[in-house]
Design an enzyme around this catalytic site. Structure first.
Site, short mmCIF file in Angstrom:
data_model
loop_
_atom_site.label_atom_id
_atom_site.label_comp_id
_atom_site.label_asym_id
_atom_site.label_seq_id
_atom_site.Cartn_x
_atom_site.Cartn_y
_atom_site.Cartn_z
N SER A 290 0.81 -1.19 -0.02
CA SER A 290 0.04 0.10 0.01
C SER A 290 0.82 1.19 -0.02
O SER A 290 1.68 1.54 -1.03
CB SER A 290 -0.92 -0.04 1.28
OG SER A 290 -2.07 0.92 0.89
N ASP A 301 10.18 5.60 -10.02
CA ASP A 301 9.75 5.93 -11.47
C ASP A 301 10.47 7.59 -11.74
O ASP A 301 10.81 7.70 -12.88
CB ASP A 301 8.25 6.32 -11.35
CG ASP A 301 7.59 5.08 -11.51
OD1 ASP A 301 8.09 3.96 -11.82
OD2 ASP A 301 6.40 5.23 -11.11
N LYS A 316 -1.04 -4.21 -3.08
CA LYS A 316 -2.24 -3.66 -2.58
C LYS A 316 -2.17 -2.33 -3.46
O LYS A 316 -1.42 -1.46 -2.88
CB LYS A 316 -2.23 -3.53 -1.27
CG LYS A 316 -3.55 -3.09 -0.62
CD LYS A 316 -3.45 -2.88 0.77
CE LYS A 316 -4.80 -2.18 1.23
NZ LYS A 316 -4.58 -0.72 0.86
#
Length: 522
Positions: A290, A301, A316
């Site tokens: 999460s 990224d 998740k």
């Protein structure tokens, strides 16, 4: 003769095991019988909610209290941990600095048999009560008094009056240590077990505030890099992870949230100033979930740092909110709360972390290869939501060139392959563990079962020796020196001792941070 001795030993052990199982079953049915209608209602409703997705749950009022404690790390009480011993709430731990610890009259092994919510009320017998109900009677507002009737280990009965205080569950809070390498260069290791926050107090303790303070203090020590350990971190506050990501990325989009096939909202960090611009490594495993995946994904990224650990994180990619049912139905009594999924989150590259998680840049060998047999990830849960993607956020600014990141990864992989002794030990451990994959069938013949069990015991002993050898070898091969940062609490001391068992993973992460210092920053 030897066979007869083993046979007798087996049957003696069998009798002891049967007695334990009988006691366990009796205790199980005792607890079943004393459950109230509200307890069964909670179980029934959650059977229904689980059909929607694994993270939609009904919380009874007492379950909501437990949830708030777990997510905030704070409660109001007397500072004891209790365990149900055949119906007796029994003290198994005293929390250092808590009211019971300071009182000195309560010891581990004592039983609490009666409770008065305050000194003027009548004491209530709690023997045989469900443990969570006993705990609710003992807890109360900070500054209020509670009267306990204690049965001491020697059988004597004693009354104790305590003033309730704020009790902290320190093990979930962020903590740090400074690591010195052989050149005496300093590196900061931050362990963040949870993205904690206080649902009842926005100004209360939270992960973002603590992380900011730790990073500022580490910078004063002139560290060369930061390693953030979010292994086993199951998530928590979305606001906290957005802020923490901003400490390393500045005022940029961190993720998108929204429903599949609907317009997505971009969540940005509002940190105008990057708190740490130096080398950064994030250490993850299959239990990083999460909010942990939001942090790892953003760092990856933007090419801001290196993700190290397992093949992928938990997977998740959904967001939940909690609403009190009393908001919708006006009752005098508490009806409980509903935690339900409202959105999915997406990485800045457009991909959802649902099911797929975040892949590590550098995958470390697993110390416990049995994990691959365990089905514990999001994709193995009942009725998980599907993976999907959305448009990436345009014009992402990369912090490091891809060439530099690939060069660091190459150096790490080369080091991992070079440590042949480590690889040999890992392979030996793997072959031993694979000898007995999760067995579903066991022989009812005592002799066959006994010898099979003996083989498993010998294998476990061998694995224990290999793990000790691995730790010892790691300490000699990677001579790093730990120095605890800030005042040592008991939890910090325990954490510091456990770092030695983790030497290999941490050492390689430090090596990666050192490699960062050899490249220019964009």
């Amino acid at each position: 003769k030897e066979k007869i001795i083993w046979k007798n030993a087996f049957f003696n052990e069998k009798k002891r095991a049967q007695k334990k199982v009988e006691e366990y079953i009796q205790e199980y049915f005792r607890k079943i019988k004393i459950k109230k209608e509200s307890d069964w209602f909670s179980i029934y409703v959650n059977v229904i909610t689980s059909q929607y997705d694994p993270h939609t749950n009904y919380f009874s009022p007492k379950e909501k209290e437990i949830f708030d404690l777990n997510i905030s790390g704070q409660t109001e009480g007397i500072g004891v941990e209790l365990q149900d011993d055949k119906g007796f709430p029994t003290v198994v731990k005293l929390i250092s600095g808590g009211p019971a610890w300071k009182n000195k009259k309560i010891e581990i092994g004592d039983r609490i048999i009666r409770v008065a919510k305050n000194v003027n009320s009548e004491s209530k017998n709690i023997v045989g009560m469900l443990l969570e109900n006993s705990i609710r009677l003992i807890k109360g507002k900070k500054g209020s008094k509670v009267k306990l009737t204690i049965q001491k280990k020697n059988g004597f009965i004693e009354e104790v009056i305590l003033t309730r205080e704020i009790i902290e569950k320190k093990e979930i809070f962020a903590k740090s240590v400074i690591i010195l390498d052989k050149n005496d260069d300093k590196y900061g290791l931050i362990c963040l077990p949870e993205f904690y926050f206080n649902p009842k107090n926005k100004n209360g303790r939270n992960a973002a505030k603590d992380m900011k303070k730790i990073i500022q203090e580490l910078k004063k020590e002139n560290i060369k890099g930061i390693l953030i350990d979010i292994r086993n971190n199951g998530g928590g506050s979305l606001d906290s992870v957005i802020k923490i990501a901003g400490f390393f990325l500045g005022k940029v989009p961190i993720c998108k949230i929204g429903k599949p096939n609907k317009k997505k909202k971009i969540l940005k960090s509002h940190e105008n100033k990057v708190l740490w611009r130096g080398p950064l490594v994030i250490l993850v495993n299959e239990f990083s979930a999460s909010a942990s995946e939001i942090l790892a994904a953003a760092i990856k990224d933007y090419k801001r740092g290196i993700i190290v650990g397992s093949d992928q994180t938990y997977g998740k990619g959904t967001i939940q909110t909690i609403s009190s049912l009393n908001r919708f139905l006006h009752f005098n009594e508490e009806l409980g709360s509903l935690k339900f999924t409202i959105n999915k989150f997406y990485r800045v590259n457009g991909s959802s972390t649902q099911l797929k998680g975040v892949n590590s840049d550098i995958v470390l060998p697993k110390k416990n290869t049995k994990n691959k047999f365990l089905k514990f990830m999001e994709k193995n849960q009942t009725n998980p939501m599907k993976w999907d993607c959305t448009d990436p956020i345009p014009s992402i600014r990369y912090y490091y060139k891809n060439l530099y990141i690939e060069n660091i990864k190459y150096k790490s992989i080369k080091r991992l392959k070079k440590n042949k002794d480590f690889i040999t030990i890992y392979k030996t451990m793997q072959s031993l563990e694979n000898q007995f994959p999760n067995e579903k069938e066991f022989s009812l013949n005592w002799e066959t079962f006994f010898y099979e069990n003996l083989k498993i015991k010998k294998r476990n002993d061998s694995l224990k020796k290999l793990r000790n050898k691995l730790n010892t070898f790691g300490t000699k091969t990677f001579p790093l020196y730990y120095r605890i940062f800030s005042k040592e609490s008991e939890k910090q001391k325990e954490w510091k001792r456990n770092l030695n068992k983790d030497f290999y993973d941490i050492s390689e992460c430090i090596n990666i941070l050192r490699d960062f210092n050899e490249i220019p920053q964009q």
